[in-house]
Design a protein around this motif. Structure first.
Motif, PDB file in Angstrom:
ATOM      1  N   ASP A  69       5.166   2.896  -2.089  1.00  0.00           N
ATOM      2  CA  ASP A  69       3.975   2.969  -1.228  1.00  0.00           C
ATOM      3  C   ASP A  69       2.736   2.839  -2.112  1.00  0.00           C
ATOM      4  N   PRO A  70       2.195   1.604  -2.272  1.00  0.00           N
ATOM      5  CA  PRO A  70       1.056   1.380  -3.168  1.00  0.00           C
ATOM      6  C   PRO A  70      -0.192   2.217  -2.845  1.00  0.00           C
ATOM      7  N   SER A  71      -0.301   2.756  -1.636  1.00  0.00           N
ATOM      8  CA  SER A  71      -1.453   3.609  -1.317  1.00  0.00           C
ATOM      9  C   SER A  71      -1.418   4.907  -2.123  1.00  0.00           C
ATOM     10  N   LYS A  72      -0.251   5.253  -2.680  1.00  0.00           N
ATOM     11  CA  LYS A  72      -0.107   6.464  -3.495  1.00  0.00           C
ATOM     12  C   LYS A  72      -0.338   6.191  -4.987  1.00  0.00           C
ATOM     13  N   PHE A  73      -0.638   4.935  -5.329  1.00  0.00           N
ATOM     14  CA  PHE A  73      -0.804   4.557  -6.732  1.00  0.00           C
ATOM     15  C   PHE A  73      -2.220   4.875  -7.208  1.00  0.00           C
ATOM     16  N   VAL A  74      -2.323   5.823  -8.138  1.00  0.00           N
ATOM     17  CA  VAL A  74      -3.590   6.176  -8.778  1.00  0.00           C
ATOM     18  C   VAL A  74      -3.335   6.116 -10.280  1.00  0.00           C
ATOM     19  N   VAL A  75      -4.004   5.157 -10.932  1.00  0.00           N
ATOM     20  CA  VAL A  75      -3.758   4.908 -12.350  1.00  0.00           C
ATOM     21  C   VAL A  75      -3.856   6.182 -13.189  1.00  0.00           C
ATOM     22  N   ALA A  76      -4.922   6.947 -13.037  1.00  0.00           N
ATOM     23  CA  ALA A  76      -5.141   8.138 -13.869  1.00  0.00           C
ATOM     24  C   ALA A  76      -4.097   9.230 -13.619  1.00  0.00           C
ATOM     25  N   MET A 109      -1.003 -12.887  -6.511  1.00  0.00           N
ATOM     26  CA  MET A 109       0.175 -13.760  -6.453  1.00  0.00           C
ATOM     27  C   MET A 109       1.168 -13.409  -5.346  1.00  0.00           C
ATOM     28  N   GLN A 110       0.955 -12.294  -4.646  1.00  0.00           N
ATOM     29  CA  GLN A 110       1.907 -11.900  -3.599  1.00  0.00           C
ATOM     30  C   GLN A 110       1.189 -11.237  -2.432  1.00  0.00           C
ATOM     31  N   GLN A 111       1.865 -11.294  -1.282  1.00  0.00           N
ATOM     32  CA  GLN A 111       1.317 -10.697  -0.053  1.00  0.00           C
ATOM     33  C   GLN A 111       1.899  -9.320   0.223  1.00  0.00           C
ATOM     34  N   GLY A 112       2.984  -9.001  -0.430  1.00  0.00           N
ATOM     35  CA  GLY A 112       3.634  -7.714  -0.231  1.00  0.00           C
ATOM     36  C   GLY A 112       5.004  -7.707  -0.869  1.00  0.00           C
ATOM     37  N   ALA A 113       5.455  -6.520  -1.187  1.00  0.00           N
ATOM     38  CA  ALA A 113       6.775  -6.374  -1.800  1.00  0.00           C
ATOM     39  C   ALA A 113       7.430  -5.117  -1.252  1.00  0.00           C
ATOM     40  N   LYS A 114       8.718  -5.224  -1.016  1.00  0.00           N
ATOM     41  CA  LYS A 114       9.514  -4.069  -0.581  1.00  0.00           C
ATOM     42  C   LYS A 114      10.405  -3.691  -1.756  1.00  0.00           C
ATOM     43  N   TRP A 115      10.132  -2.521  -2.335  1.00  0.00           N
ATOM     44  CA  TRP A 115      10.857  -2.066  -3.520  1.00  0.00           C
ATOM     45  C   TRP A 115      11.890  -1.019  -3.143  1.00  0.00           C
TER      46      TRP A 115
END
Length: 174
Positions: A69-76, A109-115
């Motif tokens: 869920d990329p919305s949970k991605f926070v670099v720091a 380069m992409q529209q979405g990915a399901k990991w």
């Protein structure tokens, strides 16, 4: 008192006593280890259930959650300020600014990915995650991507990471 076993085997009384003595001792010795073994097995199984979660396991869960869920991605939250990230094609990004640039390249380069995680391996200070993804590229193609990510952890955050996959899977056809 004649011994029935000695009569069946037609042996002398002296030989029968030796044999009986040996067989009488064997059953007494065998059950003791059998009784002790289940206790040891139960003792070995109990501590993992009671022990606290491995700190690396918590970091692995955060990495997986942020990838799925990329919305949970926070670099720091995930990376040290001096982190190094290396892609399979050889691109190397440094620090938060490098990770931000890397994220923009990925988005372009992409529209979405399901990991989906296939396997997670924990070392002393390393997390290895085997991934399976379906990536929808900008041209509309949906391509499968198998990836192995190796994350070196320092103070609960990613300090170095390397990604292994076939970069050709993401290239345009032809």
């Amino acid at each position: 008192g004649r011994n029935p076993m000695a009569a069946r085997k037609k042996t002398t009384r002296k030989a029968a006593k030796k044999r009986i003595g040996k067989t009488a001792r064997k059953p007494a010795r065998k059950p003791a280890p059998k009784k002790a073994a289940p206790k040891k097995a139960a003792e070995k199984k109990a501590p993992p259930a009671k022990s606290a979660a491995n700190p690396l396991e918590a970091v692995a869960r955060r990495i997986i959650a942020a990838t799925v869920d990329p919305s949970k991605f926070v670099v720091a939250d995930l990376y040290t300020p001096d982190c190094v990230s290396q892609e399979a094609a050889g691109n190397v990004d440094h620090g938060y600014a490098g990770l931000e640039a890397k994220g923009k390249r990925w988005e372009s380069m992409q529209q979405g990915a399901k990991w989906k995680t296939r396997n997670v391996f924990l070392g002393r200070n390393t997390i290895c995650i085997e991934w399976e993804a379906e990536v929808t590229l900008m041209d509309g193609r949906v391509v499968p991507l198998l990836e192995v990510a190796v994350h070196e952890i320092r103070s609960g955050k990613i300090a170095r990471e390397r990604y292994y996959y076939n970069p050709m899977a993401l290239m345009p056809p032809g």
